[in-house]
Design a protein around this motif. Structure first.
Motif, mmCIF file in Angstrom:
data_model
loop_
_atom_site.group_PDB
_atom_site.id
_atom_site.type_symbol
_atom_site.label_atom_id
_atom_site.label_comp_id
_atom_site.label_asym_id
_atom_site.label_seq_id
_atom_site.Cartn_x
_atom_site.Cartn_y
_atom_site.Cartn_z
ATOM 1 N N ASN A 141 -5.092 22.277 -0.201
ATOM 2 C CA ASN A 141 -4.401 21.159 -0.841
ATOM 3 C C ASN A 141 -5.377 20.093 -1.316
ATOM 4 O O ASN A 141 -5.247 19.538 -2.414
ATOM 5 N N ARG A 142 -6.380 19.837 -0.489
ATOM 6 C CA ARG A 142 -7.341 18.784 -0.808
ATOM 7 C C ARG A 142 -8.193 19.151 -2.016
ATOM 8 O O ARG A 142 -8.361 18.347 -2.938
ATOM 9 N N THR A 143 -8.754 20.354 -2.008
ATOM 10 C CA THR A 143 -9.637 20.753 -3.101
ATOM 11 C C THR A 143 -8.892 20.837 -4.422
ATOM 12 O O THR A 143 -9.388 20.358 -5.451
ATOM 13 N N CYS B 17 0.827 -1.210 0.000
ATOM 14 C CA CYS B 17 0.000 0.000 0.000
ATOM 15 C C CYS B 17 0.865 1.265 0.000
ATOM 16 O O CYS B 17 2.028 1.235 0.401
ATOM 17 N N GLN B 18 0.275 2.349 -0.437
ATOM 18 C CA GLN B 18 0.957 3.646 -0.437
ATOM 19 C C GLN B 18 0.692 4.368 0.877
ATOM 20 O O GLN B 18 -0.450 4.517 1.284
ATOM 21 N N LYS B 19 1.746 4.810 1.543
ATOM 22 C CA LYS B 19 1.554 5.548 2.783
ATOM 23 C C LYS B 19 1.751 7.032 2.544
ATOM 24 O O LYS B 19 2.454 7.439 1.622
ATOM 25 N N HIS B 20 1.109 7.824 3.368
ATOM 26 C CA HIS B 20 1.184 9.276 3.256
ATOM 27 C C HIS B 20 1.906 9.833 4.473
ATOM 28 O O HIS B 20 1.563 9.537 5.614
ATOM 29 N N GLU B 21 2.897 10.646 4.191
ATOM 30 C CA GLU B 21 3.666 11.256 5.273
ATOM 31 C C GLU B 21 2.964 12.504 5.783
ATOM 32 O O GLU B 21 2.339 13.232 5.013
ATOM 33 N N PRO B 22 3.096 12.787 7.096
ATOM 34 C CA PRO B 22 3.790 11.940 8.065
ATOM 35 C C PRO B 22 2.907 10.785 8.529
ATOM 36 O O PRO B 22 1.697 10.926 8.602
ATOM 37 N N ALA C 39 -13.807 5.083 7.816
ATOM 38 C CA ALA C 39 -13.159 3.903 8.383
ATOM 39 C C ALA C 39 -11.857 4.196 9.115
ATOM 40 O O ALA C 39 -11.312 3.327 9.788
ATOM 41 N N SER C 40 -11.335 5.422 8.998
ATOM 42 C CA SER C 40 -10.060 5.764 9.632
ATOM 43 C C SER C 40 -10.214 6.235 11.080
ATOM 44 O O SER C 40 -9.199 6.478 11.739
ATOM 45 N N PHE C 41 -11.449 6.347 11.565
ATOM 46 C CA PHE C 41 -11.653 6.954 12.881
ATOM 47 C C PHE C 41 -12.577 6.110 13.759
ATOM 48 O O PHE C 41 -13.500 5.460 13.271
ATOM 49 N N ILE C 42 -12.298 6.156 15.070
ATOM 50 C CA ILE C 42 -13.108 5.467 16.064
ATOM 51 C C ILE C 42 -13.575 6.486 17.089
ATOM 52 O O ILE C 42 -12.765 7.216 17.670
ATOM 53 N N GLY D 152 -5.158 14.343 9.186
ATOM 54 C CA GLY D 152 -5.797 15.286 8.270
ATOM 55 C C GLY D 152 -6.004 14.780 6.859
ATOM 56 O O GLY D 152 -7.023 15.075 6.229
ATOM 57 N N TYR D 153 -5.068 14.006 6.343
ATOM 58 C CA TYR D 153 -5.181 13.535 4.961
ATOM 59 C C TYR D 153 -6.435 12.688 4.767
ATOM 60 O O TYR D 153 -7.066 12.726 3.709
#
Length: 236
Positions: free
Chosen positions: A162-164, A38-43, A69-72, A62-63
């Motif tokens: 950055n996202r938009t 898989c591709q990881k995003h820094e940091p 699914a990334s949060f609990i 933030g990314y």
């Protein structure tokens, strides 16, 4: 991912009472193979973290903010939210809930070192107006986090920019290549007009001929070994 459930449960059981936890996420394309492919995003956090610092939390989370699914969530914090249904028509219900679970200067936030979750990335074009959902409504949610919850203004506005810009470039090219047009360019312009990055990288994409976009996307899919054509995401 492999061993992720045990890792997450151990973090919750051994750590302090946290309002929201981010479980480190990586991207995969086509079919999932394993975490290392898989591709990881820094940091990416090298250790488990428990903090009250929302800026530190968003540095890692933030990314993927917006990816359910990334949060609990802490169940007790969730139950304290008054009328959570009021956020149902915001298009970012999960993110409002996550932000509200993180509310308070003394609320502890957790980060589980990765990798834990795989996010599938596909060459799809959305069945909605990306300028409205990823532009207007996402910005409203970001402003809510800043003004109501206490997240860092500079950090979140930079994240939004950055996202938009990243999403709009891809969505414009994919729509032109597929012949399926949902994005309102005027709305997109109003969301990004103050960003130099948009003038340099986003707006020129609007004038690229469709046949060139189609060729670019074919090369892009070939490089990533994606066999399927561009299709509508969640067509129904």
């Amino acid at each position: 991912m492999e061993n992720a459930v045990d890792k997450i449960l151990k973090f919750i059981e051994n750590g302090d009472d946290m309002g929201l936890i981010y479980v480190t996420t990586r991207d995969f394309r086509n079919k999932y193979i394993d975490s290392e492919s898989c591709q990881k995003h820094e940091p990416e956090a090298m250790n488990d973290i428990c903090t009250k610092d929302k800026k530190l939390f968003m540095k890692y989370a933030g990314y993927y903010w917006g990816f359910l699914a990334s949060f609990i969530c802490n169940t007790d914090n969730f139950k304290k939210i008054e009328n959570p249904e009021q956020y149902a028509d915001t298009y970012w219900l999960q993110s409002y809930i996550h932000a509200l679970c993180a509310k308070g200067e003394d609320t502890k936030l957790g980060i589980v070192k990765g990798p834990c979750v795989g996010a599938g990335i596909y060459v799809n074009t959305p069945n909605f107006d990306s300028a409205l959902i990823n532009g207007v409504y996402y910005k409203k949610m970001i402003d809510f986090m800043i003004n109501e919850i206490g997240f860092d203004k500079k950090q979140l506005n930079q994240m939004y920019k950055n996202r938009t810009c990243h999403l709009f470039i891809h969505d414009i090219l994919k729509e032109k290549a597929s012949g399926i047009h949902k994005m309102n360019y005027k709305t997109m312009y109003l969301c990004t007009r103050k960003y130099v990055k948009a003038w340099v990288m986003v707006y020129p994409c609007m004038f690229v001929p469709s046949f060139i976009c189609s060729k670019l996307m074919k090369k892009y899919r070939k490089r990533l070994r994606i066999k399927d054509d561009i299709r509508i995401n969640r067509p129904e």
